[in-house]
Design an enzyme around this catalytic site. Sequence first.
Site, PDB file in Angstrom:
ATOM      1  N   ILE A 110       0.871  -1.196  -0.480  1.00 50.32           N
ATOM      2  CA  ILE A 110      -0.191  -0.345   0.104  1.00 50.32           C
ATOM      3  C   ILE A 110       1.074   1.079   0.115  1.00 50.32           C
ATOM      4  CG2 ILE A 110      -1.684   1.418   1.166  1.00 50.32           C
ATOM      5  CD1 ILE A 110      -2.754  -1.609   2.817  1.00 50.32           C
ATOM      6  N   THR A 112      -4.178   5.900   7.760  1.00 50.57           N
ATOM      7  CA  THR A 112      -4.952   4.959   6.846  1.00 50.57           C
ATOM      8  C   THR A 112      -4.754   2.783   7.194  1.00 50.57           C
ATOM      9  OG1 THR A 112      -3.810   4.779   4.728  1.00 50.57           O
ATOM     10  CG2 THR A 112      -6.087   5.989   5.041  1.00 50.57           C
ATOM     11  N   SER A 113      -3.485   2.959   8.775  1.00 45.53           N
ATOM     12  CA  SER A 113      -2.985   1.992   8.179  1.00 45.53           C
ATOM     13  C   SER A 113      -3.757   1.270   9.407  1.00 45.53           C
ATOM     14  CB  SER A 113      -1.966   1.868   8.630  1.00 45.53           C
ATOM     15  OG  SER A 113      -0.927   0.576   8.499  1.00 45.53           O
ATOM     16  N   ARG A 114      -3.287   1.829  11.024  1.00 45.41           N
ATOM     17  CA  ARG A 114      -4.468   0.623  12.631  1.00 45.41           C
ATOM     18  C   ARG A 114      -4.085   1.485  13.604  1.00 45.41           C
ATOM     19  NH1 ARG A 114      -6.197  -2.726   9.410  1.00 45.41           N
ATOM     20  NH2 ARG A 114      -6.487  -4.489   9.579  1.00 45.41           N
ATOM     21  N   ASP A 130      11.232   2.625   6.197  1.00 45.50           N
ATOM     22  CA  ASP A 130      10.718   1.173   6.183  1.00 45.50           C
ATOM     23  C   ASP A 130      12.386  -0.039   6.377  1.00 45.50           C
ATOM     24  OD1 ASP A 130       9.973  -1.435   5.412  1.00 45.50           O
ATOM     25  OD2 ASP A 130       8.535  -0.761   4.323  1.00 45.50           O
ATOM     26  N   HIS A 157     -13.394   3.451   8.479  1.00 42.41           N
ATOM     27  CA  HIS A 157     -12.419   1.997   7.857  1.00 42.41           C
ATOM     28  C   HIS A 157     -12.520   2.188   6.642  1.00 42.41           C
ATOM     29  CE1 HIS A 157      -9.739  -1.620   9.754  1.00 42.41           C
ATOM     30  NE2 HIS A 157      -9.423  -1.181   8.280  1.00 42.41           N
TER      31      HIS A 157
HETATM   32  P1  NAI Z   1       2.416  -4.695   3.648  1.00 39.22           P
HETATM   33  O1  NAI Z   1       3.316  -6.200   4.561  1.00 39.22           O
HETATM   34  O2  NAI Z   1       2.510  -4.867   1.617  1.00 39.22           O
HETATM   35  O3  NAI Z   1       3.573  -3.444   4.218  1.00 39.22           O
HETATM   36  C1  NAI Z   1       3.755  -3.341   5.022  1.00 39.22           C
HETATM   37  C2  NAI Z   1       5.669  -2.625   4.970  1.00 39.22           C
HETATM   38  O4  NAI Z   1       5.675  -1.598   6.437  1.00 39.22           O
HETATM   39  C3  NAI Z   1       6.103  -3.619   5.668  1.00 39.22           C
HETATM   40  O5  NAI Z   1       7.670  -3.199   4.543  1.00 39.22           O
HETATM   41  C4  NAI Z   1       7.182  -3.622   6.180  1.00 39.22           C
HETATM   42  O6  NAI Z   1       8.898  -4.210   5.891  1.00 39.22           O
HETATM   43  C5  NAI Z   1       6.671  -2.060   6.725  1.00 39.22           C
HETATM   44  N1  NAI Z   1       7.131  -1.872   8.277  1.00 39.22           N
HETATM   45  C6  NAI Z   1       7.086  -2.558   9.125  1.00 39.22           C
HETATM   46  N2  NAI Z   1       7.369  -2.268  10.163  1.00 39.22           N
HETATM   47  C7  NAI Z   1       7.341  -0.471   9.696  1.00 39.22           C
HETATM   48  C8  NAI Z   1       7.611  -0.133  10.958  1.00 39.22           C
HETATM   49  N3  NAI Z   1       8.336   0.007  12.005  1.00 39.22           N
HETATM   50  N4  NAI Z   1       8.468   1.332  10.467  1.00 39.22           N
HETATM   51  C9  NAI Z   1       7.860   1.390   8.862  1.00 39.22           C
HETATM   52  N5  NAI Z   1       7.389   0.493   8.497  1.00 39.22           N
HETATM   53  C10 NAI Z   1       7.262  -1.014   8.902  1.00 39.22           C
HETATM   54  O7  NAI Z   1       1.828  -4.423   3.940  1.00 39.22           O
HETATM   55  P2  NAI Z   1       0.271  -3.524   3.145  1.00 39.22           P
HETATM   56  O8  NAI Z   1      -1.004  -4.570   2.299  1.00 39.22           O
HETATM   57  O9  NAI Z   1       0.769  -2.296   2.535  1.00 39.22           O
HETATM   58  O10 NAI Z   1      -0.612  -3.181   4.502  1.00 39.22           O
HETATM   59  C11 NAI Z   1      -0.132  -2.477   4.825  1.00 39.22           C
HETATM   60  C12 NAI Z   1      -1.181  -2.200   6.805  1.00 39.22           C
HETATM   61  O11 NAI Z   1      -2.443  -1.243   5.787  1.00 39.22           O
HETATM   62  C13 NAI Z   1      -1.451  -3.146   7.102  1.00 39.22           C
HETATM   63  O12 NAI Z   1      -0.707  -3.834   8.023  1.00 39.22           O
HETATM   64  C14 NAI Z   1      -2.836  -3.039   7.442  1.00 39.22           C
HETATM   65  O13 NAI Z   1      -2.918  -2.656   8.928  1.00 39.22           O
HETATM   66  C15 NAI Z   1      -3.188  -1.852   6.441  1.00 39.22           C
HETATM   67  N6  NAI Z   1      -4.793  -1.727   6.128  1.00 39.22           N
HETATM   68  C16 NAI Z   1      -5.487  -0.979   6.268  1.00 39.22           C
HETATM   69  C17 NAI Z   1      -6.926  -1.176   5.034  1.00 39.22           C
HETATM   70  C18 NAI Z   1      -8.213  -0.244   5.695  1.00 39.22           C
HETATM   71  O14 NAI Z   1      -8.791  -0.434   4.445  1.00 39.22           O
HETATM   72  N7  NAI Z   1      -7.897   1.071   5.906  1.00 39.22           N
HETATM   73  C19 NAI Z   1      -6.864  -1.809   4.475  1.00 39.22           C
HETATM   74  C20 NAI Z   1      -5.767  -3.016   4.321  1.00 39.22           C
HETATM   75  C21 NAI Z   1      -4.397  -2.641   5.170  1.00 39.22           C
END
Ligand code: NAI
Length: 334
Positions: A159, A235-237, A178, A298
Site C-alpha cells: 500500500i 489509513t493503516s491501524r 521501512d 475504515h
Molecule cells: P505490507 O506488508 O505489504 O507492507 C507493510 C510494510 O511496513 C512492510 O514493507 C514492512 O517492512 C513495513 N514495516 C514494518 N515495520 C515498520 C516500521 N516500524 N516502520 C516502517 N515500516 C515498517 O502491507 P500492506 O498491504 O501495504 O498493508 C499495510 C497496512 O495497511 C496493513 O498492515 C493494514 O494494517 C493496513 N490496511 C488498511 C486497510 C484499510 O481499509 N484502511 C486495508 C488494508 C490494509
Amino acid sequence: MKIAVFSARPYDRRFLDEANQHADAAHSFEFLYFDASLDIHTAALAQDCEAVCVFVNDRLDAPVLHALHALGVRAILLRCAGFNNVDLATAADLGFFVARVPAYSPEAVAEHALALVMTLNRQTHRAYNRVREGNFMLDGLLGRTLYGKTVGIVGTGKIGLATARIFKGMGCTVLGHDPYPSPAFESIGESVPLDELLARADIVSLHCPLTPDTHHLINDVSLAGMKAGAMLVNTSRGGLVDTQAVIRALKSRHLGHLAIDVYEQESVLFFQDRSGEIIDDDTFQRLMTFPNVLVTGHQGFFTVEALQEISGITLRNLGDFATGNTCPNLVTAA
Ligand code: NAI
C-alpha cells in the site's frame, strides 16, 4: 462445510455468495451470516461450524479461541490483511488453520489516503455543504498546492508503494521509511530514517502494520519532530497513533491536519450506525470538534474490486483448508 461469518454486512454477503457460486463444485460451503462481531459472548454462534470468517474488529484472543475450539471450529479465515486481532500463539497451540488475504487492491487503500489528503487540503467536504446552502464565500477553504511538496511514506510495502506512486505522479518529493525497504521504492523516492522523514515531510502517511514495535509510533516525541503545520494521515491501524498525543499536537497548533481512516478504539464504533446514540468515547468526540480533522470509518478497502478479491481469496483459502493443500496465505506465530 459450514462457516460462521462474523461482522457480516450486506456487502460481505453479496461478494462471498457471488464467489461461492463460482467456487469449485467439489467443495460445498455453507455460509451462516451473523451481524454480530466475534467475541467471547458471540463465539457460541459458531456451533456446528468448522470455520469462522472474521474481519478487523472481531476479537480472537485466547478465551475466544478456546471457546471456538471446544465447539469444533478448526479454521479462521480473515477477510483482511492485518492479523493483530488474533492471538497467534494460542491459535498455533490449538492447531488452528489461520489464513488471511495478504493483498487486495493495495491501490484501493492508497487512493483513499489520497482522497483524505485532497479533501482535507482543499476542504471539499465543507465546500459541498456550503454551496448547497447557497453560500459561495471562499473564506476558510484555502488549501495548499501539493505539487512540489514532500510526502513521507512510513512503510513502503504494497500500500505504501501504491501511495508513493500516486504522490510521485502529482509532482511531490517522496520520502520513505521501512526497516525492510522494497527495491521498487528506490525508483520512486528516497529512503531515510524515520526522524528525518518526520522532519522533512509536509504530509506523513502511515502504511506499516501494527506490531508491538509500531504501537504508538506516532507519540508526543515523534509529533514534536514533525514539521510545524504538517498533515498526518493514517489509513493503516489506529494503534499506530497515540490519539491523546495527537490531540495535544492539534491543540498546540503544531500539527496542521489529521486525516484518519482507522482509530485505536474503533472496534466499539466503526461499521455500526451509532447516529441515534450518545457516544461515550470522549477522545473520539474531542477529535470531531477540530475543523482540521477528517475521519472516515475504515473504508480504505471498500471498493468493488477489493471486495471481489477478498471474497475470491477467502474461498481459495477455505478450499486449501478443506483439501489439506498448502495454503500460501497461512498466518503463523512469529
Ligand atoms: P505490507 O506488508 O505489504 O507492507 C507493510 C510494510 O511496513 C512492510 O514493507 C514492512 O517492512 C513495513 N514495516 C514494518 N515495520 C515498520 C516500521 N516500524 N516502520 C516502517 N515500516 C515498517 O502491507 P500492506 O498491504 O501495504 O498493508 C499495510 C497496512 O495497511 C496493513 O498492515 C493494514 O494494517 C493496513 N490496511 C488498511 C486497510 C484499510 O481499509 N484502511 C486495508 C488494508 C490494509
